[in-house]
Design a protein around this motif. Structure first.
Motif, PDB file in Angstrom:
ATOM      1  N   ASP A   1       4.170   7.083  -0.486  1.00  0.00           N
ATOM      2  CA  ASP A   1       5.480   6.465  -0.026  1.00  0.00           C
ATOM      3  C   ASP A   1       5.657   5.294  -1.195  1.00  0.00           C
ATOM      4  O   ASP A   1       4.967   4.397  -1.131  1.00  0.00           O
ATOM      5  CB  ASP A   1       5.427   5.875   1.602  1.00  0.00           C
TER       6      ASP A   1
ATOM      7  N   ILE B   1       4.939  -2.445   7.502  1.00  0.00           N
ATOM      8  CA  ILE B   1       3.744  -2.343   8.176  1.00  0.00           C
ATOM      9  C   ILE B   1       2.538  -3.026   7.744  1.00  0.00           C
ATOM     10  O   ILE B   1       2.392  -2.969   6.252  1.00  0.00           O
ATOM     11  CB  ILE B   1       3.394  -0.804   8.381  1.00  0.00           C
TER      12      ILE B   1
ATOM     13  N   VAL C   1       4.607  -8.651   4.424  1.00  0.00           N
ATOM     14  CA  VAL C   1       3.295  -8.559   5.165  1.00  0.00           C
ATOM     15  C   VAL C   1       2.476  -9.941   5.213  1.00  0.00           C
ATOM     16  O   VAL C   1       1.855 -10.261   6.124  1.00  0.00           O
ATOM     17  CB  VAL C   1       2.599  -7.581   4.409  1.00  0.00           C
TER      18      VAL C   1
ATOM     19  N   ASP D   1       0.824  -1.286   0.094  1.00  0.00           N
ATOM     20  CA  ASP D   1       0.127  -0.086  -0.105  1.00  0.00           C
ATOM     21  C   ASP D   1       0.685   1.363  -0.003  1.00  0.00           C
ATOM     22  O   ASP D   1       1.514   1.439   1.052  1.00  0.00           O
ATOM     23  CB  ASP D   1      -1.087  -0.025   1.285  1.00  0.00           C
ATOM     24  N   PRO D   2       0.733   1.832  -1.182  1.00  0.00           N
ATOM     25  CA  PRO D   2       1.626   3.222  -1.116  1.00  0.00           C
ATOM     26  C   PRO D   2       1.089   4.445  -0.433  1.00  0.00           C
ATOM     27  O   PRO D   2       1.839   5.265  -0.497  1.00  0.00           O
ATOM     28  CB  PRO D   2       1.807   3.406  -2.560  1.00  0.00           C
TER      29      PRO D   2
ATOM     30  N   PRO E   1      -1.000  -3.165   6.180  1.00  0.00           N
ATOM     31  CA  PRO E   1      -2.077  -2.100   6.085  1.00  0.00           C
ATOM     32  C   PRO E   1      -3.382  -2.425   6.629  1.00  0.00           C
ATOM     33  O   PRO E   1      -4.115  -1.306   6.791  1.00  0.00           O
ATOM     34  CB  PRO E   1      -2.017  -2.148   4.596  1.00  0.00           C
TER      35      PRO E   1
ATOM     36  N   SER F   1      13.185  -8.401   0.902  1.00  0.00           N
ATOM     37  CA  SER F   1      12.732  -7.552   1.850  1.00  0.00           C
ATOM     38  C   SER F   1      12.999  -8.105   3.323  1.00  0.00           C
ATOM     39  O   SER F   1      12.785  -9.404   3.284  1.00  0.00           O
ATOM     40  CB  SER F   1      11.234  -7.373   1.924  1.00  0.00           C
TER      41      SER F   1
ATOM     42  N   ASP G   1      10.378  -6.205  -6.036  1.00  0.00           N
ATOM     43  CA  ASP G   1      10.554  -5.180  -4.909  1.00  0.00           C
ATOM     44  C   ASP G   1       9.230  -5.044  -4.085  1.00  0.00           C
ATOM     45  O   ASP G   1       9.337  -5.130  -2.878  1.00  0.00           O
ATOM     46  CB  ASP G   1      11.120  -4.003  -5.500  1.00  0.00           C
TER      47      ASP G   1
ATOM     48  N   LEU H   1       0.359   4.380   2.728  1.00  0.00           N
ATOM     49  CA  LEU H   1       0.794   4.110   4.240  1.00  0.00           C
ATOM     50  C   LEU H   1       1.439   5.306   5.054  1.00  0.00           C
ATOM     51  O   LEU H   1       1.664   4.949   6.103  1.00  0.00           O
ATOM     52  CB  LEU H   1       1.259   2.570   4.460  1.00  0.00           C
TER      53      LEU H   1
END
Ligand code: AMP
Ligand code: MG
Length: 343
Positions: free
Chosen positions: A173, A265, A299, A118-119, A267, A247, A291, A121
């Motif tokens: 983000d 995080i 997540v 989720d960009p 979401p 990641s 990525d 967040l």
């Protein structure tokens, strides 16, 4: 066969090996150019084979990094994305086609990961003190709920040339897929300069194209996900025309009251992921996609494997078993890939 024949066969083989060694040993291949340095708060290593002058390649890289930062760095106060984040609700901002491309990509990643990536967040990430936020400690439930009201890609709108947000405190983000995307853009730069054999590693998000020498594919390694191991390799393999991204929760985190809080995080809750998966490595067709999926898999954890497989990406999760060892959890296609390419 006579012993003389044996000796001449041996000599022939030896000569062939030496000959092949001279011409194909990638270590001795003078044509692999390596450029490295720091970028986006991490490192980059770019290697290529071909006729492009290293000085010129370096200039092109520096320009690419500079241009990318001016548009997408959330750490640079006057970047386009920072200006957007500071803009007021419904204030339309003119942006470049590349910015619109970023939004379309982010939307796609959000959809295919079913919201795990989720960009938007940003408000929650800041609240926890990551991404340039001030405090690194656990916020209250109320603070998290309040921040979550400012999250949601459906509240960001765009057309072909403009973008605007429907709520004041929204924050975009793109750090979860930007380094991978830059690796892809480095690839585009090389292709435009007639270079087809290269690897672009932007802080661990890596695009591998072609080979380092004929018959010698690039090699990749997945690190043991802990600071104690200082970069020791868990799995090494050959890779060609694919991207690898990892990641992890083992480099960026803070600890409060004995609990470890990762910078990734969930979401759905607004809370850092807390399972024992220490790293998620993903192989996909582009580094941007790998990525974004790497972050999403951190997540989703093991439950996300069927979704990743459905989307054609391969996954390896490393699950901490005590300090020293890691359980390897492969998605079916990753298991086949590693079996075929392991070194
Ligand atoms: P990466 O290292 O690629 O996993 O990206 C992690 C960064 O992405 C974090 O430092 C945050 O800025 C941001 N981030 C954290 N959680 C998420 C999420 N669920 N979706 C998208 N971005 C996230
Ligand atoms: Mg990522």
């Amino acid at each position: 066969m006579t012993s003389e024949a044996n000796i001449s066969k041996f000599l022939f083989l030896l000569c062939s090996l030496l000959f092949a060694g001279c011409f194909f040993s990638p270590q001795e291949n003078p044509k692999v150019v390596e450029l490295k340095g720091d970028v986006f708060g991490s490192y980059y290593i770019v290697k290529y084979v071909g006729e492009l002058e290293p000085k010129l390649a370096q200039e092109k890289l520096d320009k690419l990094f500079h241009d990318f930062n001016s548009e997408f760095s959330t750490y640079q106060k006057d970047s386009v994305i920072s200006l957007f984040n500071q803009s007021k609700a419904n204030e339309k901002m003119k942006v470049s086609p590349r910015f619109i491309e970023m939004l379309e990509m982010a939307k796609r990643f959000h959809q295919i990961t079913e919201g795990a990536f989720d960009p938007t967040l940003g408000p929650v990430i800041k609240l926890w003190g990551f991404g340039g936020g001030k405090r690194k400690h656990v916020p209250t439930k109320e603070e998290i709920q309040k921040a979550l009201t400012q999250v949601g890609l459906s509240f960001i709108k765009w057309n072909k040339t403009e973008v605007w947000k429907e709520k004041n405190d929204m924050v975009l983000d793109v750090n979860a897929f930007a380094p991978g995307w830059v690796a892809d853009l480095v690839g585009e730069m090389f292709e435009a300069n007639d270079i087809q054999n290269y690897m672009a590693d932007i802080g661990g998000e890596i695009l591998f194209q072609g080979e380092k020498a004929p018959g010698f594919p690039w090699t990749a390694g997945i690190e043991k996900p802990s600071e104690e191991h200082g970069g020791a390799i868990q799995i090494a393999f050959q890779i060609k025309n694919l991207a690898l991204a990892t990641s992890g929760s083992y480099r960026q985190f803070f600890t409060e009251n004995g609990e470890r809080r990762s910078h990734i995080i969930d979401p759905r809750t607004g809370i850092p992921v807390d399972h024992t998966i220490s790293s998620a490595s993903v192989i996909a067709g582009t580094a941007a996609e790998a990525d974004a999926w790497g972050t999403a898999m951190m997540v989703l954890g093991e439950k996300g494997i069927p979704l990743a497989e459905k989307n054609g990406v391969k996954v390896l999760l490393l699950n901490a078993k005590g300090v020293k060892s890691f359980e390897e959890i492969f998605s079916p296609s990753m298991r086949i890939f590693i079996n075929d390419h392991r070194l």
